[in-house]
Design an enzyme around this catalytic site. Structure first.
Site, PDB file in Angstrom:
ATOM      1  N   ALA A  69     -28.793  19.891  32.102  1.00 53.73           N
ATOM      2  CA  ALA A  69     -28.859  21.255  32.631  1.00 53.73           C
ATOM      3  C   ALA A  69     -30.253  21.659  33.099  1.00 53.73           C
ATOM      4  O   ALA A  69     -30.384  22.523  33.957  1.00 53.73           O
ATOM      5  CB  ALA A  69     -28.359  22.239  31.575  1.00 53.73           C
ATOM      6  N   ALA A  70     -31.297  21.043  32.529  1.00 50.00           N
ATOM      7  CA  ALA A  70     -32.660  21.412  32.950  1.00 50.00           C
ATOM      8  C   ALA A  70     -33.220  20.440  33.989  1.00 50.00           C
ATOM      9  O   ALA A  70     -34.344  20.590  34.446  1.00 50.00           O
ATOM     10  CB  ALA A  70     -33.589  21.479  31.738  1.00 50.00           C
ATOM     11  N   ARG A 128     -31.508   4.590  37.783  1.00 54.30           N
ATOM     12  CA  ARG A 128     -31.899   3.181  37.833  1.00 54.30           C
ATOM     13  C   ARG A 128     -33.402   3.065  38.022  1.00 54.30           C
ATOM     14  O   ARG A 128     -33.998   3.721  38.865  1.00 54.30           O
ATOM     15  CB  ARG A 128     -31.178   2.499  38.987  1.00 54.30           C
ATOM     16  CG  ARG A 128     -31.498   1.021  39.076  1.00 54.30           C
ATOM     17  CD  ARG A 128     -30.334   0.190  39.463  1.00 54.30           C
ATOM     18  NE  ARG A 128     -29.805   0.532  40.769  1.00 54.30           N
ATOM     19  CZ  ARG A 128     -29.394  -0.380  41.642  1.00 54.30           C
ATOM     20  NH1 ARG A 128     -29.461  -1.661  41.344  1.00 54.30           N
ATOM     21  NH2 ARG A 128     -28.895  -0.013  42.785  1.00 54.30           N
ATOM     22  N   ASP A 186     -20.810  13.287  50.079  1.00 53.94           N
ATOM     23  CA  ASP A 186     -20.572  12.395  51.220  1.00 53.94           C
ATOM     24  C   ASP A 186     -19.749  13.113  52.298  1.00 53.94           C
ATOM     25  O   ASP A 186     -20.011  12.968  53.488  1.00 53.94           O
ATOM     26  CB  ASP A 186     -19.857  11.128  50.729  1.00 53.94           C
ATOM     27  CG  ASP A 186     -20.565  10.540  49.522  1.00 53.94           C
ATOM     28  OD1 ASP A 186     -21.762  10.253  49.634  1.00 53.94           O
ATOM     29  OD2 ASP A 186     -19.943  10.415  48.447  1.00 53.94           O
ATOM     30  N   HIS A 227     -18.553   6.550  45.367  1.00 58.12           N
ATOM     31  CA  HIS A 227     -19.762   7.266  45.816  1.00 58.12           C
ATOM     32  C   HIS A 227     -20.920   6.271  45.744  1.00 58.12           C
ATOM     33  O   HIS A 227     -21.681   6.222  44.774  1.00 58.12           O
ATOM     34  CB  HIS A 227     -20.045   8.486  44.938  1.00 58.12           C
ATOM     35  CG  HIS A 227     -21.391   9.095  45.239  1.00 58.12           C
ATOM     36  ND1 HIS A 227     -21.685   9.689  46.441  1.00 58.12           N
ATOM     37  CD2 HIS A 227     -22.540   9.147  44.523  1.00 58.12           C
ATOM     38  CE1 HIS A 227     -22.945  10.097  46.445  1.00 58.12           C
ATOM     39  NE2 HIS A 227     -23.486   9.769  45.293  1.00 58.12           N
TER      40      HIS A 227
END
Ligand code: LMR
Length: 333
Positions: free
Chosen positions: A14-15, A94, A161, A189
């Site tokens: 959330a932050a 990643r 997308d 995605h």
């Protein structure tokens, strides 16, 4: 204060950048409408909790008329308590030298814990949208970990997308975004997704009639949409955040309100074999939301040879991701 009972939205990460760009619009009424109160359960991991305290201060400082209460927590049980919607944004990105398999292993564990905690604590009717990447397979892991919660209430985001594809088709056609409709994003995605221009409409006409440069559609448009996330990372030095948050909120709105006649929206759901896709992977499809809040996959769209080939590539990638994640987690997904 409006009289309806609030929709409680739990948000992980959330932050973080996407969370920060999403929650103020949720609280403002931009998603569920100007007469619908909203409650927020904001979830962060340890290092994000200080920043989250600041986000809560800022929410207070907005004095939103529709925001009924805010829970800020590092505890998943508290965070998912009584949620109507879970927006799963937080995931480990990643890093250099990390294999996709490592990422699926690390994030997979996070989504197992979240799926279990959602099943224990959220409403039985909860809907879950996964944004954290690799979002299709993370959503599959959450769904498989969530006990008896209905599979049709789990989604992975392909709306970013769709929005990217609409904007590029509009620019090429010299039209406004708002007249580009019926853009389906098939599959994952990722850079294998297939943004389907063959069924898209621009100003009510087939996109392939409005844009006569078919080589551009096949050789520029498709790869540009597929690689747009990477292009944003290269330019910004960070993943898309505001546009990802915007697409997440578009997805929630499109799943909450009935879809306008003749149109659809793109989101990944658990495949049951529609359009010949292998069952049991989270596959991007064109969906319509019905008046009762349930959804259906748009049926009977023509899939030409070019589209078939592209859809097969993204299906193969999702099957491989599922196998990799199953192996990394020691689970049968
Ligand atoms: C995007 O599409 O912008 C992101 O999902 C890219 C990424 O890998 O973070």
């Amino acid at each position: 204060m409006a009289s309806k009972s609030p929709i409680r939205v739990a948000v992980t990460g959330a932050a973080g950048n996407i969370g920060y760009a999403a929650i103020f619009r949720l609280a403002s009424g931009a998603v569920f409408g100007p007469d619908q109160p909203v409650a927020l359960n904001l979830i962060e991991v340890g290092p994000g909790l200080n920043a989250l305290a600041g986000v809560v201060m800022e929410l207070q400082d907005c004095a939103f008329p529709l925001l009924t209460d805010v829970v800020a927590t590092g505890d998943l049980n508290e965070g998912f308590k009584d949620a109507d919607w879970c927006l799963l944004i937080g995931a480990v990105p990643r890093k250099d030298g990390m294999e996709r398999k490592d990422l699926l292993g690390i994030n997979g564990k996070i989504f197992i814990g979240q799926g279990e905690a959602i099943a224990r604590n959220a409403k039985k009717s909860v809907k879950v949208l996964v944004v954290g990447n690799p979002c299709n397979t993370n959503a599959l892991i959450a769904l498989r970990s969530a006990g008896n919660l209905p599979a049709e209430n789990f989604f992975a985001m392909t709306r970013l997308d769709e929005n990217r594809a609409k904007s590029q088709l509009a620019a090429k056609a010299g039209a406004h975004n708002s007249v580009v409709k019926n853009v389906a994003i098939w599959g994952n995605h990722s850079s294998t997704q297939y943004p389907d221009f063959t069924n898209a409409l621009i100003g009510g006409k087939p996109a392939t009639q409005v844009i006569t440069d078919h080589a551009w559609l096949k050789e520029t448009f498709v790869p540009d949409v597929q690689k747009r996330g990477a292009a944003v990372i290269k330019a910004r030095g960070a993943s898309s955040a505001a546009s990802a948050a915007n697409a997440a909120l578009d997805t929630l709105r499109s799943l909450h309100f009935p879809t306008p006649a003749g149109d659809w929206h793109s989101v990944a759901v658990l495949s049951k074999g529609d359009y010949g896709i292998s069952p049991g992977i989270m596959f991007g499809y064109p969906l319509r939301t019905k008046a009762d809040g349930s959804w259906e996959i748009v049926q009977g769209l023509p899939i030409d040879a070019f589209s078939k080939e592209k859809i097969a590539i993204t299906e193969k990638e999702l099957l491989e991701e599922r196998a990799t994640a199953s192996e990394a987690l020691g689970l049968k997904l």
